[in-house]
Design an enzyme around this catalytic site. Structure first.
Site, PDB file in Angstrom:
ATOM      1  N   HIS A  15      -1.991  -8.206  -6.606  1.00  0.00           N
ATOM      2  CA  HIS A  15      -0.881  -8.898  -7.258  1.00  0.00           C
ATOM      3  C   HIS A  15      -1.148 -10.395  -7.297  1.00  0.00           C
ATOM      4  O   HIS A  15      -2.205 -10.872  -6.839  1.00  0.00           O
ATOM      5  CB  HIS A  15       0.452  -8.566  -6.584  1.00  0.00           C
ATOM      6  CG  HIS A  15       0.488  -8.841  -5.104  1.00  0.00           C
ATOM      7  ND1 HIS A  15       0.484 -10.122  -4.573  1.00  0.00           N
ATOM      8  CD2 HIS A  15       0.540  -8.010  -4.039  1.00  0.00           C
ATOM      9  CE1 HIS A  15       0.529 -10.070  -3.264  1.00  0.00           C
ATOM     10  NE2 HIS A  15       0.561  -8.791  -2.901  1.00  0.00           N
ATOM     11  N   ARG A  22       1.330  -2.273  10.067  1.00  0.00           N
ATOM     12  CA  ARG A  22       1.347  -1.741   8.713  1.00  0.00           C
ATOM     13  C   ARG A  22       1.335  -0.225   8.768  1.00  0.00           C
ATOM     14  O   ARG A  22       0.782   0.383   9.678  1.00  0.00           O
ATOM     15  CB  ARG A  22       0.134  -2.236   7.927  1.00  0.00           C
ATOM     16  CG  ARG A  22       0.101  -3.743   7.725  1.00  0.00           C
ATOM     17  CD  ARG A  22      -1.194  -4.178   7.080  1.00  0.00           C
ATOM     18  NE  ARG A  22      -1.316  -5.637   7.035  1.00  0.00           N
ATOM     19  CZ  ARG A  22      -1.005  -6.382   5.997  1.00  0.00           C
ATOM     20  NH1 ARG A  22      -0.528  -5.804   4.907  1.00  0.00           N
ATOM     21  NH2 ARG A  22      -1.164  -7.696   6.030  1.00  0.00           N
ATOM     22  N   GLN A  53     -13.300  -7.405  11.215  1.00  0.00           N
ATOM     23  CA  GLN A  53     -13.507  -8.362  10.125  1.00  0.00           C
ATOM     24  C   GLN A  53     -14.703  -9.266  10.421  1.00  0.00           C
ATOM     25  O   GLN A  53     -15.491  -9.582   9.527  1.00  0.00           O
ATOM     26  CB  GLN A  53     -12.255  -9.212   9.912  1.00  0.00           C
ATOM     27  CG  GLN A  53     -12.398 -10.176   8.728  1.00  0.00           C
ATOM     28  CD  GLN A  53     -11.097 -10.864   8.368  1.00  0.00           C
ATOM     29  OE1 GLN A  53     -10.019 -10.317   8.572  1.00  0.00           O
ATOM     30  NE2 GLN A  53     -11.198 -12.068   7.829  1.00  0.00           N
ATOM     31  N   LYS A  88       2.384 -10.399   9.885  1.00  0.00           N
ATOM     32  CA  LYS A  88       3.280  -9.246   9.949  1.00  0.00           C
ATOM     33  C   LYS A  88       3.981  -9.179  11.302  1.00  0.00           C
ATOM     34  O   LYS A  88       3.387  -9.489  12.337  1.00  0.00           O
ATOM     35  CB  LYS A  88       2.499  -7.938   9.715  1.00  0.00           C
ATOM     36  CG  LYS A  88       1.846  -7.849   8.342  1.00  0.00           C
ATOM     37  CD  LYS A  88       2.882  -7.729   7.247  1.00  0.00           C
ATOM     38  CE  LYS A  88       2.246  -7.629   5.874  1.00  0.00           C
ATOM     39  NZ  LYS A  88       3.245  -7.569   4.803  1.00  0.00           N
ATOM     40  N   ASP A 123      -4.103 -17.848   6.254  1.00  0.00           N
ATOM     41  CA  ASP A 123      -3.686 -16.980   7.357  1.00  0.00           C
ATOM     42  C   ASP A 123      -4.875 -16.243   7.976  1.00  0.00           C
ATOM     43  O   ASP A 123      -4.749 -15.652   9.046  1.00  0.00           O
ATOM     44  CB  ASP A 123      -2.626 -15.979   6.888  1.00  0.00           C
ATOM     45  CG  ASP A 123      -3.123 -15.075   5.769  1.00  0.00           C
ATOM     46  OD1 ASP A 123      -3.976 -15.516   4.968  1.00  0.00           O
ATOM     47  OD2 ASP A 123      -2.650 -13.931   5.676  1.00  0.00           O
ATOM     48  N   LYS A 145       5.799 -12.588  -5.605  1.00  0.00           N
ATOM     49  CA  LYS A 145       7.007 -11.810  -5.363  1.00  0.00           C
ATOM     50  C   LYS A 145       8.139 -12.340  -6.232  1.00  0.00           C
ATOM     51  O   LYS A 145       8.305 -13.540  -6.406  1.00  0.00           O
ATOM     52  CB  LYS A 145       7.438 -11.911  -3.890  1.00  0.00           C
ATOM     53  CG  LYS A 145       6.392 -11.390  -2.910  1.00  0.00           C
ATOM     54  CD  LYS A 145       6.292  -9.875  -2.953  1.00  0.00           C
ATOM     55  CE  LYS A 145       5.354  -9.366  -1.854  1.00  0.00           C
ATOM     56  NZ  LYS A 145       5.231  -7.901  -1.873  1.00  0.00           N
ATOM     57  N   THR A 146       8.918 -11.424  -6.805  1.00  0.00           N
ATOM     58  CA  THR A 146      10.116 -11.788  -7.549  1.00  0.00           C
ATOM     59  C   THR A 146      11.252 -10.894  -7.081  1.00  0.00           C
ATOM     60  O   THR A 146      11.055  -9.983  -6.280  1.00  0.00           O
ATOM     61  CB  THR A 146       9.932 -11.605  -9.065  1.00  0.00           C
ATOM     62  OG1 THR A 146       9.833 -10.201  -9.357  1.00  0.00           O
ATOM     63  CG2 THR A 146       8.684 -12.309  -9.579  1.00  0.00           C
ATOM     64  N   HIS A 203      -2.741 -12.483  -4.611  1.00  0.00           N
ATOM     65  CA  HIS A 203      -4.189 -12.445  -4.401  1.00  0.00           C
ATOM     66  C   HIS A 203      -4.945 -13.332  -5.392  1.00  0.00           C
ATOM     67  O   HIS A 203      -6.168 -13.463  -5.302  1.00  0.00           O
ATOM     68  CB  HIS A 203      -4.716 -11.013  -4.569  1.00  0.00           C
ATOM     69  CG  HIS A 203      -4.175 -10.033  -3.586  1.00  0.00           C
ATOM     70  ND1 HIS A 203      -3.195  -9.114  -3.911  1.00  0.00           N
ATOM     71  CD2 HIS A 203      -4.455  -9.817  -2.274  1.00  0.00           C
ATOM     72  CE1 HIS A 203      -2.923  -8.359  -2.858  1.00  0.00           C
ATOM     73  NE2 HIS A 203      -3.661  -8.773  -1.852  1.00  0.00           N
ATOM     74  N   LYS A 214       7.624 -16.917  -2.045  1.00  0.00           N
ATOM     75  CA  LYS A 214       6.239 -16.505  -1.861  1.00  0.00           C
ATOM     76  C   LYS A 214       5.616 -16.143  -3.203  1.00  0.00           C
ATOM     77  O   LYS A 214       6.239 -15.461  -4.018  1.00  0.00           O
ATOM     78  CB  LYS A 214       6.187 -15.314  -0.907  1.00  0.00           C
ATOM     79  CG  LYS A 214       4.788 -14.930  -0.461  1.00  0.00           C
ATOM     80  CD  LYS A 214       4.837 -13.831   0.585  1.00  0.00           C
ATOM     81  CE  LYS A 214       3.444 -13.460   1.060  1.00  0.00           C
ATOM     82  NZ  LYS A 214       3.478 -12.375   2.081  1.00  0.00           N
ATOM     83  N   THR A 226      -4.156  -1.651   0.495  1.00  0.00           N
ATOM     84  CA  THR A 226      -2.770  -1.338   0.838  1.00  0.00           C
ATOM     85  C   THR A 226      -1.935  -0.933  -0.367  1.00  0.00           C
ATOM     86  O   THR A 226      -0.792  -0.479  -0.210  1.00  0.00           O
ATOM     87  CB  THR A 226      -2.116  -2.538   1.534  1.00  0.00           C
ATOM     88  OG1 THR A 226      -2.281  -3.707   0.714  1.00  0.00           O
ATOM     89  CG2 THR A 226      -2.778  -2.801   2.888  1.00  0.00           C
TER      90      THR A 226
END
Length: 411
Positions: free
Chosen positions: A50, A91, A180, A87, A201, A239-240, A53, A236, A45
């Site tokens: 990041h 996506r 999957q 989500k 998740d 993320k910033t 992960h 989370k 994606t």
């Protein structure tokens, strides 16, 4: 059982990696008996992974360090469908060209974490497009689809939560669970993979994949998930305010990566040392017990060790030295202007008080243009408060561009 005895599960549990396991005792016995192959999937994606992960990557690294073979599965095929997990809407579908570009970037994210090669315990990287792109629809439904109950699929979080929020779920996305699960079956057939790991998740998808392997290959198959991480304040991971904390250096410089970890909340230091470094647990417990200003030393260790794993020891030590000069040494203390101000105070008020701007309106405009940093982290809200928690060794560094700085002290 009193606790895992295999090296991997013992260390994974001790460090906080494990959330759920399909059959802990049986998996422990299999790992004790010899090397096992396990995989984690990463959809394409973006052109870099990041920090969100990173627990999965560290799990694969620990898996290899304890004598097993990690398999990195790049989702060149599943990215064309889109994982609905977590989500509220579908996506964005990417073009073939974008997926290929992202695949190349994701490969770079693993370069310093795993040892790839042809040996029995060397990591391998595969792309599920190799088999998913070749599937014939009717044979796939007859051979694989008949093992899936729609009733059960509707109870899985990735589906149930979307429906409970009255958000549409396309038939394309509904197929993701089957694909999957089929990945697990193909990896078992081609490479003897017996374990799928992933974030919590993914639990429903992982359980169904293990079940498909048992049904169609009559073989042992296991699932293991990691906890879904948030910071102590509920943010989370990865993320910033400035966006994602990317792993590839062309997306985020090593110094900025070091600063991300240096800004860890006090309550998270011990947990993050266990998850994101390879320091021995006794040393982690010692660092975790530090209080007051001493906790800053533990944060610096966390930042340096985490950066060394991703970017190498030299880049990590250079980042630490740059920060040391900027915040602690005479070079900064003697040359940077400083102000004393009652805290908390907004970034705008402090910029005006330090006379770095002619007006508060100018300060707001510069924040909007991404020209202001607090302790080298981008400021996106002009009303962001600077509090005593932001002080490092008695001062917070407020920067305008790259050349104008002021040290803010409580007063």
């Amino acid at each position: 059982m009193s606790g895992p005895e295999s090296d991997f599960l013992y260390q994974a549990q001790e460090r906080g990696y494990i959330h759920q396991v399909t059959d802990l005792a049986a998996l422990d016995a299999k790992l004790k008996a010899g090397s096992v192959s396990a995989y984690i999937g990463f959809d394409c994606t973006a052109d870099s992974l990041h920090v969100g992960h990173l627990v999965s990557i560290m799990m694969l690294r620990l898996f290899q360090r304890t004598g097993n073979r990690p398999v990195v599965l790049i989702g060149g095929g599943t990215t064309k469908v889109g994982d609905p997990s977590g989500k509220d809407e579908a996506r964005q579908l990417l073009t073939e060209q974008a997926i290929e570009a992202n695949k190349a970037g994701i490969r770079r994210s693993f370069e310093n974490f795993l040892v790839f090669g042809d040996g029995p315990r060397d990591a391998i990287m595969l792309d599920n497009a190799a088999w998913l792109d070749e599937l014939r629809y009717i044979p796939f439904l007859r051979d694989v689809g008949r093992h899936f109950s729609v009733n059960r699929m509707l109870t899985m979080d990735s589906v149930r939560l979307r429906l409970e929020r009255d958000q549409p779920l396309t038939f394309l996305e509904f197929n993701y669970m089957l694909l999957q699960s089929y990945d697990f079956l193909e990896l078992h057939r081609r490479h003897g993979v017996a374990l799928q790991m992933g974030g919590s998740d993914q639990w429903g998808n992982i359980v169904m994949g293990a079940d498909l392997v048992r049904r169609m290959a009559q073989a042992e198959a296991f699932g293991l998930t990691t906890p879904l991480l948030t910071t102590a304040s509920g943010a989370k991971m990865g993320k910033t305010a400035a966006g994602a904390v990317w792993l590839n250096p062309d997306r985020l410089a090593p110094y900025d990566y070091w600063q991300y970890w240096r800004n860890t909340e006090d309550a998270d230091v011990g947990r993050f040392l266990a998850l994101f470094t390879e320091l021995p647990m006794p040393e982690i417990r010692r660092l975790s017990a530090l209080q007051g200003a001493e906790i800053n030393e533990a944060k610096k260790v966390l930042a340096t060790e985490a950066t060394a794993l991703l970017h190498g020891r030299a880049a990590a030590e250079q980042a630490a030295e740059t920060a040391r000069r900027a915040f602690e040494q005479g070079e900064a203390a003697e040359t940077l202007p400083s102000i004393a101000h009652v805290l908390p105070a907004s970034v705008v008020d402090l910029l005006a008080a330090a006379k770095l701007v002619a007006s508060k309106g100018e300060a707001r405009r510069l924040v909007a243009q991404n020209g202001v940093r607090l302790n080298d982290a981008p400021v996106t809200d002009p009303l962001q408060p600077v509090t005593e928690a932001d002080l490092r060794d008695g001062a917070a560094k407020l920067s305008l561009g790259r050349k104008r700085h002021v040290l803010v002290r409580a007063g």
